[in-house]
Every structure is written in C-alpha cells, then in structure tokens.
Write a protein that holds these residues in place. Structure first.
Motif, PDB file in Angstrom:
ATOM      1  N   ILE A 149      10.791 -51.073  37.983  1.00 48.38           N
ATOM      2  CA  ILE A 149      11.008 -50.152  39.092  1.00 48.38           C
ATOM      3  C   ILE A 149      11.273 -48.750  38.548  1.00 48.38           C
ATOM      4  N   SER A 150      11.038 -47.741  39.388  1.00 46.62           N
ATOM      5  CA  SER A 150      11.385 -46.372  39.024  1.00 46.62           C
ATOM      6  C   SER A 150      12.871 -46.152  39.303  1.00 46.62           C
ATOM      7  N   ALA A 167      16.532 -63.889  49.367  1.00 42.97           N
ATOM      8  CA  ALA A 167      15.154 -64.232  48.988  1.00 42.97           C
ATOM      9  C   ALA A 167      14.774 -63.571  47.661  1.00 42.97           C
ATOM     10  N   ALA A 168      15.197 -62.313  47.487  1.00 43.44           N
ATOM     11  CA  ALA A 168      14.912 -61.615  46.236  1.00 43.44           C
ATOM     12  C   ALA A 168      15.610 -62.305  45.067  1.00 43.44           C
ATOM     13  N   PHE A 169      16.867 -62.710  45.281  1.00 43.90           N
ATOM     14  CA  PHE A 169      17.615 -63.381  44.217  1.00 43.90           C
ATOM     15  C   PHE A 169      16.978 -64.723  43.866  1.00 43.90           C
ATOM     16  N   ASP A 170      16.560 -65.484  44.878  1.00 41.44           N
ATOM     17  CA  ASP A 170      15.938 -66.783  44.621  1.00 41.44           C
ATOM     18  C   ASP A 170      14.710 -66.634  43.726  1.00 41.44           C
ATOM     19  N   ASN A 171      13.915 -65.593  43.969  1.00 38.70           N
ATOM     20  CA  ASN A 171      12.720 -65.372  43.151  1.00 38.70           C
ATOM     21  C   ASN A 171      13.074 -64.801  41.781  1.00 38.70           C
ATOM     22  N   ALA A 172      14.175 -64.049  41.722  1.00 35.12           N
ATOM     23  CA  ALA A 172      14.599 -63.472  40.445  1.00 35.12           C
ATOM     24  C   ALA A 172      15.098 -64.530  39.467  1.00 35.12           C
ATOM     25  N   THR A 173      15.370 -65.742  39.947  1.00 34.09           N
ATOM     26  CA  THR A 173      15.850 -66.789  39.046  1.00 34.09           C
ATOM     27  C   THR A 173      14.745 -67.347  38.144  1.00 34.09           C
ATOM     28  N   LYS A 206       7.843 -62.688  40.515  1.00 34.51           N
ATOM     29  CA  LYS A 206       8.162 -61.347  40.045  1.00 34.51           C
ATOM     30  C   LYS A 206       7.829 -60.297  41.100  1.00 34.51           C
ATOM     31  N   VAL A 207       6.675 -60.448  41.740  1.00 29.61           N
ATOM     32  CA  VAL A 207       6.278 -59.492  42.784  1.00 29.61           C
ATOM     33  C   VAL A 207       7.222 -59.576  43.978  1.00 29.61           C
ATOM     34  N   THR A 208       7.535 -60.785  44.411  1.00 22.44           N
ATOM     35  CA  THR A 208       8.396 -60.962  45.579  1.00 22.44           C
ATOM     36  C   THR A 208       9.796 -60.423  45.317  1.00 22.44           C
ATOM     37  N   HIS A 209      10.330 -60.726  44.160  1.00 23.84           N
ATOM     38  CA  HIS A 209      11.666 -60.252  43.786  1.00 23.84           C
ATOM     39  C   HIS A 209      11.764 -58.734  43.912  1.00 23.84           C
ATOM     40  N   LEU A 210      10.796 -58.016  43.365  1.00 19.01           N
ATOM     41  CA  LEU A 210      10.862 -56.553  43.351  1.00 19.01           C
ATOM     42  C   LEU A 210      10.390 -55.916  44.655  1.00 19.01           C
ATOM     43  N   ASN A 211       9.355 -56.488  45.266  1.00 16.42           N
ATOM     44  CA  ASN A 211       8.799 -55.872  46.473  1.00 16.42           C
ATOM     45  C   ASN A 211       9.698 -56.035  47.696  1.00 16.42           C
ATOM     46  N   LEU A 212      10.570 -57.026  47.692  1.00 16.17           N
ATOM     47  CA  LEU A 212      11.475 -57.206  48.831  1.00 16.17           C
ATOM     48  C   LEU A 212      12.569 -56.145  48.874  1.00 16.17           C
ATOM     49  N   LEU A 213      12.931 -55.630  47.714  1.00 15.39           N
ATOM     50  CA  LEU A 213      14.067 -54.718  47.637  1.00 15.39           C
ATOM     51  C   LEU A 213      13.629 -53.260  47.759  1.00 15.39           C
ATOM     52  N   PRO A 214      14.462 -52.405  48.357  1.00 12.73           N
ATOM     53  CA  PRO A 214      14.099 -50.993  48.500  1.00 12.73           C
ATOM     54  C   PRO A 214      13.888 -50.309  47.154  1.00 12.73           C
ATOM     55  N   GLN A 215      14.563 -50.772  46.109  1.00 13.58           N
ATOM     56  CA  GLN A 215      14.390 -50.158  44.793  1.00 13.58           C
ATOM     57  C   GLN A 215      12.978 -50.354  44.247  1.00 13.58           C
ATOM     58  N   GLY A 216      12.281 -51.378  44.744  1.00 15.27           N
ATOM     59  CA  GLY A 216      10.926 -51.633  44.271  1.00 15.27           C
ATOM     60  C   GLY A 216       9.844 -50.994  45.099  1.00 15.27           C
ATOM     61  N   ALA A 217      10.235 -50.266  46.144  1.00 11.95           N
ATOM     62  CA  ALA A 217       9.260 -49.699  47.075  1.00 11.95           C
ATOM     63  C   ALA A 217       8.276 -48.707  46.458  1.00 11.95           C
ATOM     64  N   PRO A 218       8.683 -47.817  45.533  1.00 10.37           N
ATOM     65  CA  PRO A 218       7.727 -46.833  45.014  1.00 10.37           C
ATOM     66  C   PRO A 218       6.476 -47.451  44.382  1.00 10.37           C
TER      67      PRO A 218
END
Length: 247
Positions: free
Chosen positions: A130-131, A152-158, A181-193
């Motif tokens: 992420i940026s 959901a993000a945490f479950d995928n981050a495991t 990996k995609v789901t973990h980051l894309n669900l969170l606002p930090q991964g939006a860019p």
C-alpha cells in the motif's frame, strides 16, 4: 511407534527423483512431524548418508515455510494444521507414510522436499503493498473501518503463503493465495490507491509464473491451514472485473 517412511529424494532440479524407503523405530506420538524427520536425519548423518532436505523455520504454524504432501494430502491428515504442527499421534504403529514435495509446475523441486516458491514473492511484489505517508504513526481511530470489513480483511490476512492451496489444486492454481492478498488489501481504505492496479498486476504475474487456472474444485480451501474461504476467489474475480471498467 515403528514406521515405514517412503520419502521423495532428488539431488537437484535437473536430477531424476525417486521414493526411497526408510524404517524408523521408537517414534514418540508426542513428536511433531518435523521432529520425526529430524530424528531420521540424525540417523542418516551418523550413517554417512545425506539428510533429507525440507523447509522449516518457526515451527509454530506462522511462517509458512514448512509444507509437504503426506499420504497424498497437503500438510497431512489434520484439518487446518501445518506440517510443523502435525503430531505423530495422528498416525498408527506400523503405518507406511508417503512424504512428497509440493507438486506443481510453478513450484519446481530444489532438493528432496524443498521447492522453489519464489513465484509467490513475485506475485506479492507486483501489488501486495500500500502507499503510505512517511512520518509518525497515525492515530488509530483516524480511519474508521466497519467491523465486518475489518474481520474479513483480517481473515484473509492470516494467509501464510505456504503453498498448500497450489499443491492441492489439480490445476496447480494460485487463485486462493492471490485472492487472499488482494481481498485483504482491497477491503481496507489504506489499500484504495492501488485497488485497480493491484488486482490486475497480481493476476497477470500469477499467470506469468505458470500457475494454473481455477475451476472451482475447492481443494485449495480444504488444504489451507488457515481456512481462507472460497468466497475470496469470488471476490478476486469481482475486483478484477471492476478494475477493467476503471482503466
């Protein structure tokens, strides 16, 4: 316990391999599977033979380094358990145990039970980040995230990137790993860019690395020691289609 071990031995990537049989006596049911291999290797070294090469690191089911196919099952017979956390009490006295490396074109054998999983690293390198604005840590509550999204993000981050999903898939697909990996980051606002470019780049790299296509057999989720759900693959497909409309 007294066990018969049939282990895949292969000196190098270009050499032909074969299953080699070893007899191992007085195996404690309280040993982990890797401790049992340690005992075998101690004996082989004392006998002047090459020890069996296998990957391992933390031995706590966290790092994702370990991983072998045991009697045809990635990580062995116990659900949601890595090889290092599997104990010999899962087996019986006199049993024959087949031990093989991950079998996938994208995971070439390096030696014995060790495979090259650097394809996963290149998938991550293409979009698994992420940026961030450098400086002091932001206030924890500055970016609110709904609990269902955070869960959901945490479950995928495991996902620990062990590769069991690829080994279990009849197509050698890395869709479960990539989708986690995609789901973990894309669900969170930090991964939006990087939301759109991330999914396109990671899927493209996955294909370039020679992983197979997904046909929804579901073997990956059964083998996954962290229980990444099949719905993550559905989410990856939705994210990919969404990214194509936002070029």
């Amino acid at each position: 316990m007294n066990l018969t071990l049939r282990i895949w031995r292969q000196r190098g990537p270009e050499d032909r391999g074969a299953m080699v049989t070893y007899e191992l006596a007085d195996v404690s049911p309280d040993m982990s599977f890797l401790e049992m291999l340690d005992v075998l290797n101690e004996r082989l070294i004392l006998e002047g033979e090459d020890p069996v090469a296998f990957d391992h690191d933390c031995r706590e089911g966290i790092c994702g380094m370990c991983g072998v196919v045991i009697n045809g099952q990635a990580h062995g017979p116990r659900d949601r358990t890595t090889t290092c956390q599997l104990h010999m009490r899962e087996f019986t006295d006199g049993e024959t145990i087949d031990i093989e490396p991950w079998r996938a074109a994208a995971f070439p054998v390096v030696r014995d039970l060790v495979v090259d999983r650097s394809g996963f690293d290149r998938i991550i390198g293409s979009g698994g980040y992420i940026s961030v604005v450098t400086g002091s840590a932001p206030e924890a509550h500055a970016t609110p995230v709904p609990k269902d999204i955070a869960d959901a993000a945490f479950d995928n981050a495991t996902c620990i990137g062990c590769g069991a999903c690829v080994a279990a898939c009849p197509n050698g697909s890395a869709m479960l790993f990539t989708s986690a990996k995609v789901t973990h980051l894309n669900l969170l606002p930090q991964g939006a860019p990087e939301r759109e470019t991330r999914v396109r780049d990671m899927v493209a790299t996955m294909d370039d690395e020679g992983f197979g296509g997904c046909t929804n057999t579901g073997e990956c989720t059964v083998a996954c020691p962290k229980g990444i759900p099949l719905t993550s693959i559905g989410n990856l497909n939705r994210e990919y289609l969404r990214s194509l409309t936002r070029r």
